[in-house]
Design an enzyme around this catalytic site. Sequence first.
Site, short mmCIF file in Angstrom:
data_model
loop_
_atom_site.label_atom_id
_atom_site.label_comp_id
_atom_site.label_asym_id
_atom_site.label_seq_id
_atom_site.Cartn_x
_atom_site.Cartn_y
_atom_site.Cartn_z
N ARG A 1 58.09 16.63 65.71
CA ARG A 1 57.45 15.55 66.48
C ARG A 1 58.43 14.44 66.85
O ARG A 1 58.05 13.44 67.45
CB ARG A 1 56.28 14.97 65.66
CG ARG A 1 55.21 16.02 65.34
CD ARG A 1 54.17 15.49 64.38
NE ARG A 1 53.43 16.56 63.72
CZ ARG A 1 52.29 17.10 64.17
NH1 ARG A 1 51.75 16.66 65.28
NH2 ARG A 1 51.69 18.06 63.51
N ASP B 1 65.03 19.24 59.09
CA ASP B 1 64.68 20.53 59.68
C ASP B 1 64.32 20.37 61.16
O ASP B 1 63.47 19.57 61.52
CB ASP B 1 63.46 21.09 58.94
CG ASP B 1 62.97 22.41 59.51
OD1 ASP B 1 63.70 23.42 59.38
OD2 ASP B 1 61.87 22.45 60.10
N TYR C 1 61.84 23.06 69.51
CA TYR C 1 61.15 21.78 69.37
C TYR C 1 61.46 20.88 70.58
O TYR C 1 62.61 20.71 70.97
CB TYR C 1 61.54 21.04 68.08
CG TYR C 1 61.03 21.72 66.81
CD1 TYR C 1 60.18 22.82 66.86
CD2 TYR C 1 61.39 21.24 65.57
CE1 TYR C 1 59.72 23.43 65.71
CE2 TYR C 1 60.93 21.85 64.39
CZ TYR C 1 60.10 22.95 64.48
OH TYR C 1 59.66 23.55 63.33
N ASN D 1 57.97 32.00 58.76
CA ASN D 1 56.77 32.71 59.23
C ASN D 1 56.89 34.22 59.09
O ASN D 1 56.27 34.96 59.85
CB ASN D 1 56.46 32.33 60.69
CG ASN D 1 56.26 30.85 60.88
OD1 ASN D 1 55.42 30.26 60.22
ND2 ASN D 1 57.04 30.23 61.75
N GLY E 1 48.97 19.32 59.76
CA GLY E 1 49.20 18.67 61.06
C GLY E 1 48.47 17.34 61.18
O GLY E 1 48.32 16.80 62.27
N GLY F 1 56.27 15.41 58.36
CA GLY F 1 56.39 15.48 59.83
C GLY F 1 56.02 14.21 60.56
O GLY F 1 56.03 14.17 61.78
N1 LIG Z 1 58.44 26.97 61.00
C1 LIG Z 1 57.42 26.68 61.78
O1 LIG Z 1 56.90 27.52 62.51
C2 LIG Z 1 56.91 25.27 61.79
C3 LIG Z 1 55.70 24.95 62.43
C4 LIG Z 1 55.26 23.63 62.39
C5 LIG Z 1 56.02 22.66 61.72
N2 LIG Z 1 57.20 23.01 61.12
C6 LIG Z 1 58.03 22.01 60.40
O2 LIG Z 1 57.22 21.25 59.54
C7 LIG Z 1 57.37 19.86 59.86
C8 LIG Z 1 56.12 19.12 59.51
O3 LIG Z 1 55.02 19.64 60.26
P1 LIG Z 1 53.85 18.66 60.72
O4 LIG Z 1 54.40 17.56 61.54
O5 LIG Z 1 52.77 19.48 61.29
O6 LIG Z 1 53.44 18.05 59.26
P2 LIG Z 1 52.15 17.34 58.73
O7 LIG Z 1 52.63 16.37 57.71
O8 LIG Z 1 51.14 18.36 58.31
O9 LIG Z 1 51.52 16.55 59.97
C9 LIG Z 1 52.13 15.40 60.48
C10 LIG Z 1 51.13 14.76 61.42
O10 LIG Z 1 50.10 14.15 60.63
C11 LIG Z 1 49.90 12.84 61.11
N3 LIG Z 1 49.40 11.96 60.05
C12 LIG Z 1 48.20 11.35 60.07
N4 LIG Z 1 48.04 10.59 58.97
C13 LIG Z 1 49.16 10.70 58.27
C14 LIG Z 1 49.58 10.13 57.04
N5 LIG Z 1 48.83 9.32 56.33
N6 LIG Z 1 50.80 10.44 56.60
C15 LIG Z 1 51.60 11.28 57.29
N7 LIG Z 1 51.24 11.87 58.46
C16 LIG Z 1 50.03 11.56 58.95
C17 LIG Z 1 51.26 12.41 61.61
O11 LIG Z 1 51.07 11.35 62.52
P3 LIG Z 1 52.11 10.10 62.54
O12 LIG Z 1 53.38 10.66 63.08
O13 LIG Z 1 51.46 9.14 63.46
O14 LIG Z 1 52.23 9.58 61.14
C18 LIG Z 1 51.74 13.67 62.28
O15 LIG Z 1 51.22 13.77 63.60
C19 LIG Z 1 57.79 19.86 61.34
O16 LIG Z 1 58.43 18.68 61.74
C20 LIG Z 1 58.71 21.04 61.37
O17 LIG Z 1 59.98 20.69 60.86
C21 LIG Z 1 57.65 24.29 61.14
#
Ligand SMILES: NC(=O)c1ccc[n+]([C@@H]2O[C@H](COP(=O)([O-])OP(=O)(O)OC[C@H]3O[C@@H](n4cnc5c(N)ncnc54)[C@H](OP(=O)(O)O)[C@@H]3O)[C@@H](O)[C@H]2O)c1
Length: 299
Positions: A28, A53, A58, A160, A215, A263
Amino acid sequence: MTNTNLLDTSPRQLGDQTIGPLAYGCWRLVNMSVDGAQARIECALEHGMNLVDTADVYGLDWGGTAFGSAEELLGGVLKQKPELRRQMVLASKGGIIPGVPYDSGYLEAACEASLRRLGVEQLDLYQIHRPDMLSHPEETAAILDRLLTSGKIRQVGVSNHAPTQTSALMTFLPGKIISQQSEYSALHLAPLFDGTFDQCMQHEQTMLAWSPLGGGTLTELGGVPASLDKVLERLATREDVDRATLCLAFVLAHPAKPVAIVGSIDQGRIASARNSLKVKLTRTDVYEIIQASMGEDLP
Ligand SMILES: NC(=O)c1ccc[n+]([C@@H]2O[C@H](COP(=O)([O-])OP(=O)(O)OC[C@H]3O[C@@H](n4cnc5c(N)ncnc54)[C@H](OP(=O)(O)O)[C@@H]3O)[C@@H](O)[C@H]2O)c1
């Protein structure tokens, strides 16, 4: 013991490197200035998230502008402040080619393009983003081995992959797959049941958990089944933390010593992710979350 805290918050071994139990993900981290991205990366590093990461794809979705744009932005940060490179264990991924959708035959070219965009000579970890079912693992292994031998990458991981796919690749790259990145959270429990965690423990591979908050869905009251809402609220109140913190702690409470990839792009939330390391979850607590998420009791 039933009342023992299951969270092991000690550093994790990622092959020959040491990383924190929380990592920072750049999916993100798009559509912002280099200064803005630098502030988030510095915040993550300051709070112990030394594994950073990213992936070549991305930027293509989630508010970004194009394939490669997240790596370009991180490259801009590293150009502006080169000393940050030494403070991080830098991971990227390749193998997704929009429209194809996967081709592991291009991993060498994909990795070289990632190095150019990031402006670095070596990636600490290079991961196959998604399994390419139409590439023979022996050919994929040969490409990865060339990347290792040339020094363009230091270590190899998969993402994955089903355990059988990882095993097939491991046959041709013995001892060299040092991590597996899979979705894991209180909402998405597959690695507990599909053999991913077991394989990681068996082969001392680091389990990198993506979307630990589903997410963001897990942070919203009413965003998940009522039974799960109830357990998360109760445990978060007991531990005096918010739901996000509790959900990160859930991810860490596994004997495989997973790493939760944070994230958020909100600096306050990135910083507060660290509070998850103080949470205490017993075996009963973790099983309660699992069963509430499944919507049924384990037999
Ligand atoms: N290998 C793969 O296929 C794959 C797929 C997806 C992700 N990833 C990796 O995993 C990482 C994390 O994934 P993700 O971004 O989906 O993680 P996540 O932590 O599950 O979700 C983050 C999202 O949650 C929101 N959020 C809402 N309330 C929150 C709170 N209290 N604290 C923190 N976040 C909150 C964040 O918004 P705000 O930004 O506004 O806080 C952000 O949009 C990615 O950056 C990537 O490196 C890998």
